[in-house]
Design a protein around this motif. Sequence first.
Motif, PDB file in Angstrom:
ATOM      1  N   MET A   1       0.848  -1.203   0.000  1.00  0.00           N
ATOM      2  CA  MET A   1       0.000   0.000   0.000  1.00  0.00           C
ATOM      3  C   MET A   1       0.882   1.252   0.000  1.00  0.00           C
ATOM      4  N   ASP A   2       0.753   2.081  -1.055  1.00  0.00           N
ATOM      5  CA  ASP A   2       1.574   3.291  -1.104  1.00  0.00           C
ATOM      6  C   ASP A   2       0.972   4.375  -0.196  1.00  0.00           C
ATOM      7  N   GLU A   3       1.685   5.522  -0.143  1.00  0.00           N
ATOM      8  CA  GLU A   3       1.270   6.552   0.819  1.00  0.00           C
ATOM      9  C   GLU A   3      -0.127   7.091   0.500  1.00  0.00           C
ATOM     10  N   ARG A   4      -0.414   7.237  -0.809  1.00  0.00           N
ATOM     11  CA  ARG A   4      -1.716   7.770  -1.181  1.00  0.00           C
ATOM     12  C   ARG A   4      -2.844   6.839  -0.722  1.00  0.00           C
ATOM     13  N   GLU A   5      -2.643   5.550  -0.985  1.00  0.00           N
ATOM     14  CA  GLU A   5      -3.653   4.572  -0.557  1.00  0.00           C
ATOM     15  C   GLU A   5      -3.832   4.577   0.953  1.00  0.00           C
ATOM     16  N   GLU A   6      -2.707   4.729   1.660  1.00  0.00           N
ATOM     17  CA  GLU A   6      -2.778   4.685   3.114  1.00  0.00           C
ATOM     18  C   GLU A   6      -3.530   5.903   3.669  1.00  0.00           C
ATOM     19  N   LEU A   7      -3.219   7.098   3.124  1.00  0.00           N
ATOM     20  CA  LEU A   7      -3.926   8.298   3.574  1.00  0.00           C
ATOM     21  C   LEU A   7      -5.409   8.213   3.220  1.00  0.00           C
ATOM     22  N   MET A   8      -5.695   7.657   2.035  1.00  0.00           N
ATOM     23  CA  MET A   8      -7.090   7.491   1.624  1.00  0.00           C
ATOM     24  C   MET A   8      -7.809   6.527   2.565  1.00  0.00           C
ATOM     25  N   LYS A   9      -7.142   5.434   2.914  1.00  0.00           N
ATOM     26  CA  LYS A   9      -7.777   4.463   3.802  1.00  0.00           C
ATOM     27  C   LYS A   9      -8.066   5.070   5.180  1.00  0.00           C
ATOM     28  N   ASN A  10      -7.090   5.841   5.693  1.00  0.00           N
ATOM     29  CA  ASN A  10      -7.306   6.502   6.988  1.00  0.00           C
ATOM     30  C   ASN A  10      -8.483   7.471   6.937  1.00  0.00           C
ATOM     31  N   ARG A  48      -7.593  14.585   8.550  1.00  0.00           N
ATOM     32  CA  ARG A  48      -7.139  13.581   7.566  1.00  0.00           C
ATOM     33  C   ARG A  48      -7.435  14.023   6.142  1.00  0.00           C
ATOM     34  N   GLU A  49      -8.589  14.692   5.965  1.00  0.00           N
ATOM     35  CA  GLU A  49      -8.917  15.176   4.627  1.00  0.00           C
ATOM     36  C   GLU A  49      -7.922  16.250   4.189  1.00  0.00           C
ATOM     37  N   ASN A  50      -7.591  17.171   5.111  1.00  0.00           N
ATOM     38  CA  ASN A  50      -6.623  18.224   4.774  1.00  0.00           C
ATOM     39  C   ASN A  50      -5.272  17.630   4.389  1.00  0.00           C
ATOM     40  N   GLU A  51      -4.855  16.611   5.139  1.00  0.00           N
ATOM     41  CA  GLU A  51      -3.564  15.992   4.847  1.00  0.00           C
ATOM     42  C   GLU A  51      -3.585  15.336   3.463  1.00  0.00           C
ATOM     43  N   TYR A  52      -4.677  14.620   3.180  1.00  0.00           N
ATOM     44  CA  TYR A  52      -4.781  13.954   1.873  1.00  0.00           C
ATOM     45  C   TYR A  52      -4.768  14.980   0.743  1.00  0.00           C
ATOM     46  N   SER A  54      -3.666  18.029   0.643  1.00  0.00           N
ATOM     47  CA  SER A  54      -2.404  18.770   0.472  1.00  0.00           C
ATOM     48  C   SER A  54      -1.385  17.945  -0.306  1.00  0.00           C
ATOM     49  N   LYS A  55      -1.467  16.618  -0.193  1.00  0.00           N
ATOM     50  CA  LYS A  55      -0.470  15.776  -0.879  1.00  0.00           C
ATOM     51  C   LYS A  55      -0.958  15.232  -2.213  1.00  0.00           C
ATOM     52  N   PHE A  56      -2.251  14.930  -2.313  1.00  0.00           N
ATOM     53  CA  PHE A  56      -2.712  14.178  -3.489  1.00  0.00           C
ATOM     54  C   PHE A  56      -3.877  14.822  -4.230  1.00  0.00           C
ATOM     55  N   GLY A  57      -4.163  16.073  -3.921  1.00  0.00           N
ATOM     56  CA  GLY A  57      -5.142  16.787  -4.732  1.00  0.00           C
ATOM     57  C   GLY A  57      -6.558  16.742  -4.188  1.00  0.00           C
ATOM     58  N   PRO A  58      -7.457  17.468  -4.879  1.00  0.00           N
ATOM     59  CA  PRO A  58      -8.791  17.716  -4.349  1.00  0.00           C
ATOM     60  C   PRO A  58      -9.691  16.479  -4.333  1.00  0.00           C
ATOM     61  N   LEU A  59     -10.608  16.439  -3.357  1.00  0.00           N
ATOM     62  CA  LEU A  59     -11.635  15.398  -3.281  1.00  0.00           C
ATOM     63  C   LEU A  59     -12.982  15.972  -3.686  1.00  0.00           C
ATOM     64  N   ASN A  60     -13.003  17.276  -3.948  1.00  0.00           N
ATOM     65  CA  ASN A  60     -14.239  17.970  -4.263  1.00  0.00           C
ATOM     66  C   ASN A  60     -13.940  18.987  -5.363  1.00  0.00           C
TER      67      ASN A  60
END
Lengths: 83, 215
Positions: A1-10, A48-52, A54-60
Motif C-alpha cells: 500500500m503506497d502513501e496515497r492509498e494509506e492516507l485514503m484508507k485513513n 485527515r482530509e486536509n492531509e490527503y 495537500s499531498k494528493f489533490g482535491p476530493l471535491n
Amino acid sequence: MDEREELMKNLQIADFALIDTVLYLDTHPSDKAALNHYDRLKKISQARENEYISKFGPLNSTNVESSDIFSWVNNPWPWEVDA
Amino acid sequence: MWKYEKKLEYPVKIKNPNPNLAKLVTSQFGGPHGELGASLRYLSQRFAMPYKEVKAILTDIGTEELAHMEIVNSIIHQLTKNLTEKEIEASSLAPYFMDHTVGIYPVDANGVPFSAMQFASTGDPIADLTEDLAAEQKARLTYDNILRFADDPDVIDPIRFLREREIVHFQRFGEALRIVQDNLNSKNFYAFNPAFDKTSSQRRDNMWDMSNRTD
C-alpha cells in the motif's frame, strides 16, 4: 500500500465512523454522548482530509487550489483499480 | 443538492477479473434488491415524510445508498477489466456483453433491466417505512447469496461491508417507524395519514377511526 492509498484508507475509516454516527444521531438527535463522539470524529476527519488534499489533490470539485491545471480531473478516479 | 466526493465509502481493489461473479454482483446495482432502487426509494419517499428525524434518516441513508451503488459498480468494473474475448465468450457474461460490452448498466442477475416497479413510494409513512425495513433485509440476503459464490477475498471484503450496512440501516428504519408511531394515536396508528390528512376528522372515509369504539 503506497502513501496515497494509506492516507485514503485513513480518511475512509474516519469518514465511515462519521457517516455511521450521523445515522444514529438522526434518530437520537439529543444523545449527548453521541454528539460528543460526532464532534471528535469531525475533527479527525477534517485533519485527515486536509492531509490527503495537500499531498494528493482535491476530493471535491469546488476546493481545487488554483494552479496552471484544474487538478480535479486527474486520475485515479475512485472506481479505478489503482485507486 | 449533492456534492461528489472523489473517494469510495469503502475501498475496492480487485486483482483478478471474474466475469461470472461480475454478472451475479450486477444484481446489486440494477436488481430488485439493488442499490439503485434503494437510493431512489429513500430519496423519493422523504418528500412525503412529516417528521424531522425521519426526513433526516431517509436523506442520509438514501445518500449512503448512492455511495453503495458506486462501490457495487466499482466491483463490477474491476471484475470485468482486462478480460479477453475468449474469456467473455466462455462466461455467463457473454449475453450482457452483446449490448453493454463491459460498460456498467443496471440489470438484475438474469439481465432484466432496472424498473421503478422494484420500489414503492406510497405517500404513507407507515407503509413506506415498512417497505424500507423489508428492502434492507432483501438487500442483506442478496449479499449473503453473493457470499455463497464469491471465493475472492478482494470481493468478499467489500461485499461484507455492504451486507453489514443493510443491518445497520434496518435498525435505523426500525427506530424511524417507532418515531412515526410515537407521533400518532397509539389506539389506532391508521386513523389518518399524517402525510396527507390534516386531522383524522378531515378524512372523508372515517370508518377506520376507532378512537370512539368501546369494545
